[in-house]
Design a protein around this motif. Structure first.
Motif, short mmCIF file in Angstrom:
data_model
loop_
_atom_site.label_atom_id
_atom_site.label_comp_id
_atom_site.label_asym_id
_atom_site.label_seq_id
_atom_site.Cartn_x
_atom_site.Cartn_y
_atom_site.Cartn_z
N HIS A 185 2.16 -92.96 -35.23
CA HIS A 185 0.72 -93.08 -35.00
C HIS A 185 0.10 -94.04 -36.01
N SER A 186 -1.08 -94.53 -35.68
CA SER A 186 -1.71 -95.59 -36.47
C SER A 186 -1.91 -95.18 -37.93
N GLU A 187 -2.49 -93.98 -38.15
CA GLU A 187 -2.76 -93.57 -39.53
C GLU A 187 -1.47 -93.35 -40.32
N GLU A 188 -0.41 -92.96 -39.61
CA GLU A 188 0.88 -92.77 -40.28
C GLU A 188 1.51 -94.11 -40.65
N ARG A 189 1.38 -95.08 -39.78
CA ARG A 189 1.92 -96.41 -40.10
C ARG A 189 1.15 -97.04 -41.26
N GLN A 190 -0.16 -96.81 -41.28
CA GLN A 190 -0.95 -97.32 -42.40
C GLN A 190 -0.55 -96.64 -43.71
N ALA A 191 -0.24 -95.36 -43.63
CA ALA A 191 0.21 -94.64 -44.83
C ALA A 191 1.54 -95.18 -45.33
N LEU A 192 2.44 -95.52 -44.41
CA LEU A 192 3.72 -96.10 -44.81
C LEU A 192 3.52 -97.44 -45.51
N LYS A 193 2.60 -98.24 -44.98
CA LYS A 193 2.31 -99.54 -45.62
C LYS A 193 1.73 -99.34 -47.02
N LYS A 194 0.85 -98.35 -47.14
CA LYS A 194 0.27 -98.06 -48.46
C LYS A 194 1.36 -97.60 -49.43
N MET A 195 2.31 -96.82 -48.92
CA MET A 195 3.42 -96.38 -49.77
C MET A 195 4.21 -97.57 -50.30
N VAL A 196 4.49 -98.53 -49.43
CA VAL A 196 5.23 -99.72 -49.86
C VAL A 196 4.42 -100.50 -50.90
N GLU A 197 3.11 -100.56 -50.72
CA GLU A 197 2.27 -101.25 -51.70
C GLU A 197 2.35 -100.58 -53.07
N GLU A 198 2.32 -99.25 -53.09
CA GLU A 198 2.41 -98.53 -54.36
C GLU A 198 3.78 -98.75 -55.01
N ILE A 199 4.82 -98.72 -54.20
CA ILE A 199 6.17 -98.96 -54.72
C ILE A 199 6.28 -100.37 -55.27
N THR A 200 5.72 -101.33 -54.54
CA THR A 200 5.79 -102.73 -54.98
C THR A 200 5.10 -102.92 -56.32
N LYS A 201 3.96 -102.26 -56.52
CA LYS A 201 3.26 -102.36 -57.81
C LYS A 201 4.15 -101.87 -58.95
N LEU A 202 4.82 -100.74 -58.73
CA LEU A 202 5.67 -100.18 -59.78
C LEU A 202 6.88 -101.08 -60.04
N ILE A 203 7.44 -101.66 -58.98
CA ILE A 203 8.60 -102.53 -59.14
C ILE A 203 8.22 -103.81 -59.86
N ILE A 204 7.06 -104.37 -59.52
CA ILE A 204 6.59 -105.58 -60.22
C ILE A 204 6.39 -105.29 -61.71
N LYS A 205 5.81 -104.13 -62.00
CA LYS A 205 5.61 -103.74 -63.40
C LYS A 205 6.95 -103.60 -64.11
N ARG A 206 7.92 -102.99 -63.43
CA ARG A 206 9.25 -102.82 -64.04
C ARG A 206 9.93 -104.17 -64.25
N LYS A 207 9.77 -105.09 -63.31
CA LYS A 207 10.36 -106.42 -63.46
C LYS A 207 9.73 -107.16 -64.64
N GLU A 208 8.43 -106.98 -64.82
CA GLU A 208 7.76 -107.61 -65.96
C GLU A 208 8.30 -107.06 -67.28
N GLU A 209 8.53 -105.76 -67.33
CA GLU A 209 9.09 -105.15 -68.54
C GLU A 209 10.48 -105.71 -68.82
N LEU A 210 11.29 -105.85 -67.78
CA LEU A 210 12.64 -106.38 -67.96
C LEU A 210 12.63 -107.85 -68.35
N SER A 211 11.60 -108.58 -67.95
CA SER A 211 11.56 -110.02 -68.23
C SER A 211 11.45 -110.31 -69.73
N TYR A 212 10.92 -109.36 -70.50
CA TYR A 212 10.81 -109.57 -71.95
C TYR A 212 12.19 -109.54 -72.62
N ASP A 213 13.10 -108.78 -72.07
CA ASP A 213 14.47 -108.71 -72.58
C ASP A 213 15.39 -108.45 -71.39
N PRO A 214 15.65 -109.48 -70.59
CA PRO A 214 16.36 -109.28 -69.32
C PRO A 214 17.83 -108.93 -69.52
#
Length: 299
Positions: A185-214
């Protein structure tokens, strides 16, 4: 640094394109050929990404950026019973794969019950082998709040559940609680997209942390070295014999049989055991490799 993207195209002159990828220092992580279509997961140097997009057009293909490619995610449910599975967790795991992530489903042995729920130390260590965990919870706010202790793992966490909003100290995505149907359903698909957005934010943050000492060697480079030096990898029937992570690899070979051989693989002027921790995985006795930071190896 490498960017991991997905290439979608045809079989026409595909070998020439793969040679071009290798010439610029890239790697083909995974390839699927279905009749006349080719789908490849490619690690490409960041400086060559735009050139790769232009090159793909020559062969009537396209490059799709996959923000979660090259990471391994644990999709955790409080139990494996019908009370908590299968629909929501299965759909979440499948949806994450669309964005390039490798997802593994984990059911806790004693995650059910507000007052008696618990997480074993072995389960916690298994979850912490991943880059990120997505907890798939139910519909009741009080139940989720009483089970916050299940989320106390040493990796980034995203929690999903039925209530639209909830006050917990973790990123939370609502409208993904228990369902008796697939998430279509529409609201469920939107929730899945929001979940991916939240995950992406955390992964980008983790990649930034690793970039200081990769990691002293990028995981995709180490994957290529292992494939060239450990012939047993080609006998693995799994679609992904080696799973890349942000700071390591999961090799789907038996630890007791092959860890000595893996540890002595030459990586430049080092042995693998000198630049990485090679240990037993809690998942099917696989080999888990965690690459050491550059400062720890070079000093």
């Amino acid at each position: 640094m490498y960017e991991i993207v997905r290439y979608e195209g045809g079989v026409y002159r595909n070998n020439i394109l793969k040679e071009w990828i290798e010439d610029v220092g890239g790697f083909v992580i995974q390839e699927h050929v279905m009749q006349l279509d080719v789908y490849m997961t490619v690690a490409i140097p960041r400086s060559e990404l735009e050139n790769f997009k232009r090159e793909a057009k020559k062969y009537k293909g396209k490059v799709v950026e996959t923000p979660l490619a090259g990471i391994e995610i644990a999709v955790v449910a409080p139990s494996l019973s019908r009370h908590h599975l299968p629909h929501t967790a299965c759909d979440i795991a499948e949806y994450l794969r669309r964005y390039g992530a490798k997802s593994n489903m984990i059911g806790l042995a004693h995650g059910a019950g507000k007052d008696i729920s618990s997480i074993k130390e072995r389960e916690k260590r298994l979850i912490e082998e991943h880059d990120l965990a997505v907890y798939v919870m139910g519909n009741f706010e009080s139940c989720i709040k009483d089970k916050v202790h299940l989320f106390e793992v040493d990796i980034p966490v995203v929690v999903t559940g039925g209530p639209e909003k909830i006050d917990i100290p973790y990123p939370y995505v609502g409208n993904l609680g228990r369902r008796a149907h697939r998430l279509r359903h529409s609201e469920e698909r939107q929730a899945l997209k929001k979940m991916v957005e939240e995950i992406t934010k955390l992964i980008i943050k983790r990649k930034e942390e690793l970039s200081y000492d990769p990691p002293v060697v990028p995981p995709v480079v180490l994957k290529d070295i292992l494939e060239k030096n450990v012939e047993e990898i080609y006998s693995i029937l799994s679609p992904m014999p080696i799973v890349t992570q942000l700071d390591g690899l999961r090799v789907k070979l038996d630890y007791d049989t092959y860890h000595d051989k893996i540890e002595t693989v030459k990586v430049g002027k080092y042995l693998l055991k000198d630049i990485a921790e090679v240990k037993r995985s809690h998942m099917k006795n696989y080999i888990l490799i965690k690459i050491k930071p550059t400062s720890e190896v070079i000093g």
